[in-house]
Enzyme design. Sequence first.
Site, PDB file in Angstrom:
ATOM      1  N   MET A   1      41.147  38.179  31.107  1.00  0.00           N
ATOM      2  CA  MET A   1      40.930  37.113  30.135  1.00  0.00           C
ATOM      3  C   MET A   1      39.599  36.395  30.372  1.00  0.00           C
ATOM      4  SD  MET A   1      43.616  37.570  28.342  1.00  0.00           S
ATOM      5  CE  MET A   1      43.669  36.156  27.267  1.00  0.00           C
ATOM      6  N   MET A   2      38.697  37.057  31.084  1.00  0.00           N
ATOM      7  CA  MET A   2      37.393  36.462  31.341  1.00  0.00           C
ATOM      8  C   MET A   2      36.682  36.167  30.027  1.00  0.00           C
ATOM      9  SD  MET A   2      36.247  38.826  34.592  1.00  0.00           S
ATOM     10  CE  MET A   2      34.605  38.141  34.749  1.00  0.00           C
ATOM     11  N   GLN A  53      42.188  30.631  38.947  1.00  0.00           N
ATOM     12  CA  GLN A  53      42.163  32.030  39.370  1.00  0.00           C
ATOM     13  C   GLN A  53      40.791  32.351  39.956  1.00  0.00           C
ATOM     14  OE1 GLN A  53      42.361  36.277  37.130  1.00  0.00           O
ATOM     15  NE2 GLN A  53      44.119  34.946  36.766  1.00  0.00           N
ATOM     16  N   CYS A  83      41.735  42.801  38.063  1.00  0.00           N
ATOM     17  CA  CYS A  83      40.712  43.001  37.040  1.00  0.00           C
ATOM     18  C   CYS A  83      39.917  44.278  37.322  1.00  0.00           C
ATOM     19  CB  CYS A  83      39.778  41.796  36.993  1.00  0.00           C
ATOM     20  SG  CYS A  83      38.490  41.951  35.723  1.00  0.00           S
ATOM     21  N   LYS A 122      47.596  37.998  41.897  1.00  0.00           N
ATOM     22  CA  LYS A 122      47.850  38.827  40.719  1.00  0.00           C
ATOM     23  C   LYS A 122      47.271  40.210  40.985  1.00  0.00           C
ATOM     24  CE  LYS A 122      47.303  38.928  35.669  1.00  0.00           C
ATOM     25  NZ  LYS A 122      46.521  40.159  35.487  1.00  0.00           N
ATOM     26  N   HIS A 154      50.693  43.119  37.143  1.00  0.00           N
ATOM     27  CA  HIS A 154      50.406  43.794  35.871  1.00  0.00           C
ATOM     28  C   HIS A 154      50.969  45.201  36.010  1.00  0.00           C
ATOM     29  CE1 HIS A 154      47.352  44.542  32.432  1.00  0.00           C
ATOM     30  NE2 HIS A 154      48.266  45.499  32.431  1.00  0.00           N
ATOM     31  N   ARG A 217      46.863  38.441  26.256  1.00  0.00           N
ATOM     32  CA  ARG A 217      46.264  38.578  24.932  1.00  0.00           C
ATOM     33  C   ARG A 217      47.207  38.205  23.804  1.00  0.00           C
ATOM     34  NH1 ARG A 217      43.656  41.151  28.489  1.00  0.00           N
ATOM     35  NH2 ARG A 217      41.398  41.362  28.329  1.00  0.00           N
TER      36      ARG A 217
END
Length: 317
Positions: A1-2, A53, A83, A122, A154, A217
């Site tokens: 979500m950067m 984060q 990520c 995460k 995730h 998202r």
Amino acid sequence: MMDWTDRHCRFLHRQLSARALLYTEMIVADAAIHGDRQRLLGFDPAEHPVALQLGGSDPAKLAEAARIGEGFGYDEINLNCGCPSDRVQSGTFGACLMKTPELVADCVAAMKRAVRIPVTVKCRIGVDDQDSEQALDALAEGVFAAGADALWVHARKAWLQGLSPRENRDIPPLDYGRVYRLKQRLPRKFIGINGGVQTLGEAQDHLRHVDGVMLGRAAYHTPAILLGADALLGKAAPPADLGTIIKTMGDYADAHIARGGRLPHVARHMVGLFHGQPGARRFRQILSTDANRPDARSDVLRRAFAAVEAGQAKEAA
């Protein structure tokens, strides 16, 4: 979500849910230490509870960044080990850290010594050709032994070579069962799940197996789904009225503009607010055009909302 979940996005999401825990976009530890801290880390008090984060792989730097975050008032520090972007890989952190669970544990231990607030992680279920059973177990065991307060997973692998960050969100298959098995193996630890969750109904299904669900998202593109989050959490909250939210966001936007900002910084996060409702297309059109004018102010939001009201009235007639 950067580049997505900035402070303006989080302020909007807080209007939709009083209780959900909000997360910042990933901030690299070096940036938190040496960069413009107010720009990178500043947030509105209304955003609480909110977690910072962090990205990085140096335990000392992450500890210092965590101390800075605690000083800013964050409620939690989260280490990103999921990520897959190229710029993250070049810094040897993000999903790359799945390959070095001992280093992740060292980072968690350093941050735990540095702050009093919760420290969480995460991650993915694995990267590249790792065995996801072994890789996720190794990471989980290491971070919990180091004192981590929660692990958010995730539920898909990250492919660091051969797939773009966008492809990494879709092509590696989701494996929710792998996360469920981790929870069964570690029943006393907080295990949360992330990846591909589109509705609160799906989130409720996951909560039968794990302790928490993270929306990314889906919450960004259709933020109104957060209107039901407090009830799902079993928390009483006054029903949110979208007209009131538009007014609150307008006041917030005008204050931001008065400080030298521009309306698109706020409005861009609101484009999907009325997704699927009558008037939503016109709402998006107004925000996409009028909000970008140099002199745009909150009246643009009110006019866009008026288009939604008109669409709803036409639908009801």
